[in-house]
Write a protein that holds these residues in place. Structure first.
Motif, PDB file in Angstrom:
ATOM      1  N   UNK A 166      24.179  67.363  31.964  1.00 56.06           N
ATOM      2  CA  UNK A 166      24.573  68.531  31.168  1.00 56.06           C
ATOM      3  C   UNK A 166      24.144  68.363  29.718  1.00 56.06           C
ATOM      4  N   UNK A 167      24.456  67.202  29.163  1.00 57.97           N
ATOM      5  CA  UNK A 167      24.017  66.866  27.803  1.00 57.97           C
ATOM      6  C   UNK A 167      23.257  65.549  27.893  1.00 57.97           C
ATOM      7  N   UNK A 168      21.955  65.656  28.085  1.00 56.25           N
ATOM      8  CA  UNK A 168      21.141  64.472  28.340  1.00 56.25           C
ATOM      9  C   UNK A 168      21.222  63.495  27.150  1.00 56.25           C
ATOM     10  N   UNK A 169      21.541  62.267  27.458  1.00 60.49           N
ATOM     11  CA  UNK A 169      21.593  61.229  26.434  1.00 60.49           C
ATOM     12  C   UNK A 169      20.162  60.806  26.089  1.00 60.49           C
ATOM     13  N   UNK A 170      19.819  60.887  24.840  1.00 61.62           N
ATOM     14  CA  UNK A 170      18.463  60.526  24.407  1.00 61.62           C
ATOM     15  C   UNK A 170      18.339  59.019  24.246  1.00 61.62           C
ATOM     16  N   UNK A 171      17.481  58.411  25.046  1.00 63.94           N
ATOM     17  CA  UNK A 171      17.206  56.973  24.943  1.00 63.94           C
ATOM     18  C   UNK A 171      15.712  56.743  25.134  1.00 63.94           C
ATOM     19  N   UNK A 172      15.312  55.505  24.913  1.00 65.46           N
ATOM     20  CA  UNK A 172      13.929  55.107  25.192  1.00 65.46           C
ATOM     21  C   UNK A 172      13.865  54.193  26.412  1.00 65.46           C
ATOM     22  N   UNK A 173      14.916  54.262  27.238  1.00 64.54           N
ATOM     23  CA  UNK A 173      14.980  53.389  28.407  1.00 64.54           C
ATOM     24  C   UNK A 173      14.103  53.924  29.543  1.00 64.54           C
ATOM     25  N   UNK A 174      13.418  52.982  30.209  1.00 64.46           N
ATOM     26  CA  UNK A 174      12.620  53.323  31.385  1.00 64.46           C
ATOM     27  C   UNK A 174      12.988  52.462  32.593  1.00 64.46           C
ATOM     28  N   UNK A 175      13.868  51.514  32.371  1.00 63.27           N
ATOM     29  CA  UNK A 175      14.216  50.575  33.452  1.00 63.27           C
ATOM     30  C   UNK A 175      15.718  50.279  33.425  1.00 63.27           C
ATOM     31  N   UNK A 176      16.253  49.973  34.593  1.00 62.85           N
ATOM     32  CA  UNK A 176      17.617  49.452  34.667  1.00 62.85           C
ATOM     33  C   UNK A 176      17.769  48.592  35.915  1.00 62.85           C
ATOM     34  N   UNK A 177      18.694  47.653  35.840  1.00 65.06           N
ATOM     35  CA  UNK A 177      18.997  46.786  36.971  1.00 65.06           C
ATOM     36  C   UNK A 177      20.483  46.464  36.905  1.00 65.06           C
ATOM     37  N   UNK A 178      21.075  46.185  38.048  1.00 65.24           N
ATOM     38  CA  UNK A 178      22.504  45.898  38.105  1.00 65.24           C
ATOM     39  C   UNK A 178      22.848  44.678  37.248  1.00 65.24           C
ATOM     40  N   UNK A 179      24.026  44.736  36.615  1.00 63.56           N
ATOM     41  CA  UNK A 179      24.447  43.594  35.785  1.00 63.56           C
ATOM     42  C   UNK A 179      25.394  42.657  36.523  1.00 63.56           C
ATOM     43  N   UNK A 180      25.664  42.969  37.801  1.00 67.51           N
ATOM     44  CA  UNK A 180      26.553  42.118  38.589  1.00 67.51           C
ATOM     45  C   UNK A 180      28.020  42.373  38.336  1.00 67.51           C
TER      46      UNK A 180
END
Length: 316
Positions: free
Chosen positions: A275-289
């Protein structure tokens, strides 16, 4: 002659008094000794109802039942369904409950992230619902708790769930940014369903959404395990390198863009993340456990985060 008349009047008034006393006693006497479940079928007549009540240790004479039935404002018409008769209820209160149809309200809950297979199983296993189930589509029903009465149609319940989801989607779509990369509400639903399966918390959902939006803008593959796991109907933990190279339509490591359909029923967190897109420069993510994710802007940092995830798995 006057003595006879007086005697007759006394008899009449006494009869009226005794009749009223009896009527009042029968009407208001507490005859239910504990909370009692009772199921009435559509064609149960009054004698059948009394028999069912006696089987539940609620004893009512047919004459008393008929007599009290005339005390209601409207003609006594009993509605079928499930009843929970409270302790210390009187005959009048029982009849009033049956006439007004104050039946038991049941709940049906669709859990966020469920699939159409999950929903079908849950609908079929609910013995309080009735009717057939149409072909179920992914994503289109809103996860929530819905109230219904015994015998409620599964189709009607699904229609309510779809209408509720449509409202949620329309609200998000109405507030979309001007440069929204998603072309229509169908794509919105597909992406929300992926976010739903990837993230648990709302904060995490917003960051996951930003990654996917950034990738779509750059025409990068989404590379989401959950889409392939859905397509192959397997646990995401068992995805192999060979599977990642397959041309399966839900393999977002192979195909660019969104998969063909939603993969789950997204809830409010997943939808509101778009709804309100968070502006980031992220292109990757992985679980933190720990139930969340580590996010990164570059692939080098992403590889470091993967190593951190592997170490956390080894500690487990």
């Amino acid at each position: 002659m006057k003595l006879k008349l007086s005697f007759c009047l006394i008899i009449i008034f006494a009869s009226i008094f005794l009749s009223y006393s009896y009527f009042d006693k029968v009407k208001n006497k507490k005859i239910v000794f504990e909370d009692t479940y009772l199921f009435l079928k559509k064609n149960d007549n009054q004698k059948v109802i009394l028999k069912k009540l006696r089987a539940k240790n609620i004893h009512i004479q047919y004459f008393d039942w008929r007599m009290i039935s005339f005390s209601h404002q409207d003609k006594l018409l009993i509605k079928a369904g499930e009843y929970l008769i409270p302790k210390d209820f009187s005959l009048f209160e029982i009849q009033n409950m049956f006439q007004t149809g104050k039946t038991i309200t049941r709940n049906f809950t669709l859990i966020e992230g469920s699939s159409a297979i999950d929903l079908r199983i849950k609908l079929l296993s609910n013995k309080y619902l009735s009717g057939e189930i149409p072909t179920l589509m992914e994503g289109i029903y809103k996860p929530d708790t819905y109230h219904f009465k015994y015998g409620y149609s599964r189709v009607k319940l699904l229609n309510r769930m779809k209408k509720a989801q449509d409202i949620s989607i329309n609200k998000v779509w109405k507030n979309k940014p001007k440069d929204f990369i998603l072309r229509d509400k169908r794509e919105l639903l597909i992406l929300a369903s992926i976010i739903q399966r990837e993230a648990k918390s709302f904060e995490d959902s917003k960051l996951v959404a930003s990654v996917f939006i950034n990738r779509l803008r750059k025409k990068m593959k989404l590379q989401s395990d959950v889409t392939l796991a859905f397509g192959l109907n397997i646990n995401g933990k068992y995805i192999t390198k060979k599977m990642l190279k397959s041309s399966h339509p839900f393999n977002t490591y192979f195909h660019t863009g969104l998969p063909p359909t939603p993969i789950s029923y997204p809830g409010k967190n997943a939808l509101n993340a778009l709804k309100n897109i968070k502006n980031t420069n992220y292109f990757y993510f992985v679980a933190d456990g720990k139930g969340g994710h580590r996010f990164s802007e570059t692939y080098d940092l992403h590889k470091q985060n993967i190593n951190l995830w592997k170490k956390s798995k080894m500690r487990d």
